[in-house]
Design an enzyme around this catalytic site. Sequence first.
Site, PDB file in Angstrom:
ATOM      1  N   CYS A   1       0.674  -2.449  15.640  1.00 47.15           N
ATOM      2  CA  CYS A   1       0.583  -2.323  14.247  1.00 47.15           C
ATOM      3  C   CYS A   1       0.090  -3.348  13.353  1.00 47.15           C
ATOM      4  CB  CYS A   1       1.993  -2.250  13.955  1.00 47.15           C
ATOM      5  SG  CYS A   1       2.331  -1.838  12.049  1.00 47.15           S
TER       6      CYS A   1
ATOM      7  N   CYS B   1       3.222   8.284   1.450  1.00 41.31           N
ATOM      8  CA  CYS B   1       3.925   7.358   2.616  1.00 41.31           C
ATOM      9  C   CYS B   1       3.947   6.207   1.522  1.00 41.31           C
ATOM     10  CB  CYS B   1       2.717   7.164   3.568  1.00 41.31           C
ATOM     11  SG  CYS B   1       3.172   6.060   4.912  1.00 41.31           S
TER      12      CYS B   1
ATOM     13  N   CYS C   1       6.261  -7.093   7.197  1.00 44.40           N
ATOM     14  CA  CYS C   1       7.144  -6.678   7.986  1.00 44.40           C
ATOM     15  C   CYS C   1       7.641  -7.903   9.110  1.00 44.40           C
ATOM     16  CB  CYS C   1       6.846  -5.573   8.970  1.00 44.40           C
ATOM     17  SG  CYS C   1       8.191  -4.612   9.910  1.00 44.40           S
TER      18      CYS C   1
ATOM     19  N   CYS D   1      -1.741   5.673  10.005  1.00 43.69           N
ATOM     20  CA  CYS D   1      -0.360   5.082  10.481  1.00 43.69           C
ATOM     21  C   CYS D   1      -0.917   3.721  11.012  1.00 43.69           C
ATOM     22  CB  CYS D   1       0.136   5.747  11.725  1.00 43.69           C
ATOM     23  SG  CYS D   1       0.516   7.418  11.012  1.00 43.69           S
TER      24      CYS D   1
ATOM     25  N   GLU E   1       0.868  -1.249  -0.002  1.00 47.60           N
ATOM     26  CA  GLU E   1      -0.020  -0.037   0.006  1.00 47.60           C
ATOM     27  C   GLU E   1       0.972   1.327  -0.149  1.00 47.60           C
ATOM     28  OE1 GLU E   1      -4.029  -1.273   1.939  1.00 47.60           O
ATOM     29  OE2 GLU E   1      -2.804  -0.959   3.462  1.00 47.60           O
TER      30      GLU E   1
ATOM     31  N   CYS F   1       5.387  -5.277  16.018  1.00 45.82           N
ATOM     32  CA  CYS F   1       5.057  -4.332  17.038  1.00 45.82           C
ATOM     33  C   CYS F   1       3.657  -4.591  17.350  1.00 45.82           C
ATOM     34  CB  CYS F   1       5.316  -3.184  16.563  1.00 45.82           C
ATOM     35  SG  CYS F   1       7.106  -2.929  16.070  1.00 45.82           S
TER      36      CYS F   1
HETATM   37  N1  SAH Z   1       8.523   0.154  10.178  1.00 44.70           N
HETATM   38  C1  SAH Z   1       8.640   1.642  10.275  1.00 44.70           C
HETATM   39  C2  SAH Z   1       7.884   2.417   9.654  1.00 44.70           C
HETATM   40  C3  SAH Z   1       6.532   2.150   9.271  1.00 44.70           C
HETATM   41  S1  SAH Z   1       5.274   2.441  10.576  1.00 44.70           S
HETATM   42  C4  SAH Z   1       8.620   2.126  11.930  1.00 44.70           C
HETATM   43  O1  SAH Z   1       8.094   1.247  12.664  1.00 44.70           O
HETATM   44  O2  SAH Z   1       8.969   3.364  12.189  1.00 44.70           O
HETATM   45  C5  SAH Z   1       4.949   4.088  10.720  1.00 44.70           C
HETATM   46  C6  SAH Z   1       4.584   4.697  12.129  1.00 44.70           C
HETATM   47  O3  SAH Z   1       3.130   4.278  12.369  1.00 44.70           O
HETATM   48  C7  SAH Z   1       5.525   4.117  13.128  1.00 44.70           C
HETATM   49  O4  SAH Z   1       5.925   5.277  14.107  1.00 44.70           O
HETATM   50  C8  SAH Z   1       4.527   3.364  13.898  1.00 44.70           C
HETATM   51  O5  SAH Z   1       5.063   2.658  15.163  1.00 44.70           O
HETATM   52  C9  SAH Z   1       3.360   3.865  13.783  1.00 44.70           C
HETATM   53  N2  SAH Z   1       2.230   3.025  14.201  1.00 44.70           N
HETATM   54  C10 SAH Z   1       2.045   1.718  13.822  1.00 44.70           C
HETATM   55  N3  SAH Z   1       1.058   1.032  14.194  1.00 44.70           N
HETATM   56  C11 SAH Z   1       0.127   2.149  14.390  1.00 44.70           C
HETATM   57  C12 SAH Z   1      -1.130   2.135  15.230  1.00 44.70           C
HETATM   58  N4  SAH Z   1      -2.008   1.292  15.089  1.00 44.70           N
HETATM   59  N5  SAH Z   1      -1.616   3.606  15.326  1.00 44.70           N
HETATM   60  C13 SAH Z   1      -0.830   4.514  15.079  1.00 44.70           C
HETATM   61  N6  SAH Z   1       0.489   4.599  14.838  1.00 44.70           N
HETATM   62  C14 SAH Z   1       0.940   3.198  14.312  1.00 44.70           C
HETATM   63 FE1  SF4 Z   2       7.096  -3.279  11.217  1.00 45.44          FE
HETATM   64 FE2  SF4 Z   2       4.837  -1.826  11.978  1.00 45.44          FE
HETATM   65 FE3  SF4 Z   2       6.757  -2.193  13.966  1.00 45.44          FE
HETATM   66 FE4  SF4 Z   2       6.935  -0.603  11.837  1.00 45.44          FE
HETATM   67  S1  SF4 Z   2       5.466  -0.595  13.568  1.00 45.44           S
HETATM   68  S2  SF4 Z   2       8.400  -1.987  12.546  1.00 45.44           S
HETATM   69  S3  SF4 Z   2       5.985  -1.780  10.071  1.00 45.44           S
HETATM   70  S4  SF4 Z   2       5.575  -4.046  12.766  1.00 45.44           S
END
Ligand code: SAH
Ligand code: SF4
Length: 393
Positions: free
Chosen positions: A139, A125, A132, A361, A112, A136
């Site tokens: 996410c 973006c 991934c 995000c 996406e 996390c």
């Molecule tokens: N993998 C990289 C970049 C992609 S994520 C990273 O983790 O930084 C982009 C941003 O969205 C990151 O700061 C991530 O922590 C945040 N993010 C992930 N899941 C989210 C959620 N459910 N609500 C708000 N932000 C989120």
């Molecule tokens: Fe991967 Fe989502 Fe963690 Fe970013 S926030 S490192 S995309 S699992």
Amino acid sequence: MSMESIKGHSARFAPATATIDGKLNLVGLDMAELKAALATLGIEAFRAKQIWSWMYFHGLTDFAAMSNLAKPVREKLAEHFVIGRPTVSADQKSEDGTRKWLFKMPDGQEVEGVHIPEEDRGALCVSSQVGCTLTCRFCHTGTQKLVRNLGAAEIVMQVMKARDDLNEWPSTKDQRLLSNIVMMGMGEPLYNYDNVAKALKIIMDSDGIAIGKRKITLSTSGVVPMIERCGAELGVNLAISLHAVTDELRSRIMPINRSYPIKDLLNACRNYPTLSNARRITFEYVMLKDVNDSAADARALIKLLSGIPAKINLIPFNAWPGSPFECSDWETIEKFGDIVNRAGYASPIRTPRGKDIMAACGQLKSASLRLSAKEREAQERVMAEKEAGAGLL
Ligand code: SAH
Ligand code: SF4
């Protein structure tokens, strides 16, 4: 020109996905590789600059329109090469103007990309991986196992396709709404550094797409050993997904913290090559109700970041189906923001954009599935057969 030498070049530049319908995709090659590819057809090296400009400055995908090349040259190019784009499996527009594309790559994998317009500018973006490897807990992308890294071409093509659809060629067009790039889509960009770096160098080139390093932000969950190189080689803005102020909590919600704890991460930040008051690091902090959102957390955050020129981006948690957290209450977020603000940090609360189309995000996820080794082999065989059947090989 022998067929063998063309085949050799094709194989060298290209994992299966750098060819489209059996033709070498010129997108994603650096200048030296482009010259070498042209040489396989007996086309002089100085033409590379002209073709580069048609592709990356004007956004052409049709060799026939390259008016400063002789017709036989254009025909030869079209016979062997392609200026690629992903196809679009879905294209959704949010009520707030945010647009989300589901891009399908030549091998069928999907990622996406999201465009977030503002009044006189806007950010795209961009994804760096299909899925991934990190998990996390907050996410959505993290629930999708990594399928594969994206190649440099696939990263650049997301930007080019978005520019096509926004009608923003050539690069000098005024008031572009695709003015900035954030590497914040699916995937961890520093786990796919080589392809991301190659793609960003192409995107930054001033004779081409020309989106400068100050307009590009790379977000990482904290791959400490790659941070310095990213700053020295690319000089882009850095964003760190911090999200917690103790190792205990951070390791629980971001397993990468077990390899690279907070102290090491912040040391890497202190040493980030381009760091200055004018070019601060952004720390992203997702607001999780009763998990990381207390006043004590806010005070601990200030203490942790002391001495680092920083902005703190508070992100209201965006829920997704089955997500195990809730977003903090608005008053709690504001209170947290006030504490951080009073300590002298800019701390904007990021308004969620594109929530109605799951484009905010952490909500991105494609339906691509991880393939078993056997399935992948079969897929690569099909791609190779397709190539062999086409004109180039
Ligand atoms: N993998 C990289 C970049 C992609 S994520 C990273 O983790 O930084 C982009 C941003 O969205 C990151 O700061 C991530 O922590 C945040 N993010 C992930 N899941 C989210 C959620 N459910 N609500 C708000 N932000 C989120
Ligand atoms: Fe991967 Fe989502 Fe963690 Fe970013 S926030 S490192 S995309 S699992």
